[in-house]
Design a protein around this motif. Structure first.
Motif, PDB file in Angstrom:
ATOM      1  N   UNK A  76       0.774  -1.058   0.061  1.00 24.40           N
ATOM      2  CA  UNK A  76      -0.152  -0.093   0.104  1.00 24.40           C
ATOM      3  C   UNK A  76       0.932   1.190   0.019  1.00 24.40           C
ATOM      4  N   UNK A  77       0.797   1.732  -1.024  1.00 24.08           N
ATOM      5  CA  UNK A  77       1.691   3.128  -0.988  1.00 24.08           C
ATOM      6  C   UNK A  77       1.641   4.297  -0.295  1.00 24.08           C
ATOM      7  N   UNK A  78       0.497   4.317   0.514  1.00 23.66           N
ATOM      8  CA  UNK A  78       0.136   5.187   1.604  1.00 23.66           C
ATOM      9  C   UNK A  78       0.642   5.037   2.790  1.00 23.66           C
ATOM     10  N   UNK A  79       1.064   3.608   3.117  1.00 25.02           N
ATOM     11  CA  UNK A  79       1.606   3.193   4.366  1.00 25.02           C
ATOM     12  C   UNK A  79       3.207   3.312   4.527  1.00 25.02           C
ATOM     13  N   UNK A  80       3.698   4.083   5.457  1.00 27.06           N
ATOM     14  CA  UNK A  80       5.442   4.088   5.663  1.00 27.06           C
ATOM     15  C   UNK A  80       5.790   2.762   6.111  1.00 27.06           C
ATOM     16  N   UNK A  81       5.262   1.959   6.989  1.00 29.25           N
ATOM     17  CA  UNK A  81       5.442   0.602   7.139  1.00 29.25           C
ATOM     18  C   UNK A  81       4.738  -0.429   6.391  1.00 29.25           C
ATOM     19  N   UNK A  82       5.284  -1.451   5.925  1.00 26.03           N
ATOM     20  CA  UNK A  82       4.674  -2.504   5.350  1.00 26.03           C
ATOM     21  C   UNK A  82       4.635  -3.809   6.057  1.00 26.03           C
ATOM     22  N   UNK A  83       5.354  -3.858   7.341  1.00 22.20           N
ATOM     23  CA  UNK A  83       5.279  -5.097   7.959  1.00 22.20           C
ATOM     24  C   UNK A  83       4.607  -5.078   9.380  1.00 22.20           C
ATOM     25  N   UNK A  84       3.602  -4.295   9.655  1.00 22.94           N
ATOM     26  CA  UNK A  84       2.921  -4.054  10.940  1.00 22.94           C
ATOM     27  C   UNK A  84       2.629  -5.402  11.644  1.00 22.94           C
ATOM     28  N   UNK A  85       2.003  -6.373  10.891  1.00 20.65           N
ATOM     29  CA  UNK A  85       1.472  -7.475  11.441  1.00 20.65           C
ATOM     30  C   UNK A  85       2.608  -8.437  11.912  1.00 20.65           C
TER      31      UNK A  85
END
Length: 149
Positions: A76-85
């Motif tokens: 998702x291009x709007x998220x700074x972090x892509x690994x929060x889960x």
């Protein structure tokens, strides 16, 4: 640990919910899923480019399922972090109210409101639990994400 929680009462026995969560993920969550029917098994879910690698940590037939998120990538291009889960846990408690009605107590431990993905993930879980899993169990009509292979 805090996290997203949802209670859903379903007009089916606990055994039907247990089967849908362990071996029927493709019927209600995403068609790009693997099998989650054995402790220690690592399965994957896909939502386009977004994916999870999930380890089955605990299975108590018709009562409890625990998953550990080993790896997560949120495209998702709007998220700074892509690994929060990554490092979170998904818990499923099944409480049979009678022979044809079960309360599903769902918790995604570690998925908290301060996370950047909270709004997207809360909406996703609300949809998949209430609009896909519940109808799949009660009417045979789930709405899993259609992953193109």
């Amino acid at each position: 640990m805090a996290g997203y929680k949802r209670i859903v009462e379903v007009d089916v026995p606990a055994s039907a919910i247990y089967a849908a969560i362990t071996s029927g993920v493709v019927n209600w969550w995403t068609t790009g899923s693997g099998d989650a029917s054995e402790v220690g098994m690592v399965f994957s879910t896909r939502f386009g480019e977004t994916y999870n690698h999930i380890k089955v940590a605990k299975l108590v037939p018709n009562e409890r399922i625990e998953w550990d998120i080993l790896e997560h990538y949120h495209a998702n291009d709007t998220l700074k972090r892509d690994d929060e889960w990554t490092g979170t846990r998904i818990l499923w408690n099944l409480i049979e109210l009678d022979e044809n009605r079960t309360r599903l107590e769902f918790t995604h431990e570690g998925l908290i409101e301060s996370m950047e993905c909270w709004d997207i993930c809360e909406a996703g879980w609300n949809f998949f639990l209430l609009e896909s899993l519940k109808p799949y169990l009660e009417k045979g009509e789930g709405q899993p994400f259609q992953h193109e292979q």
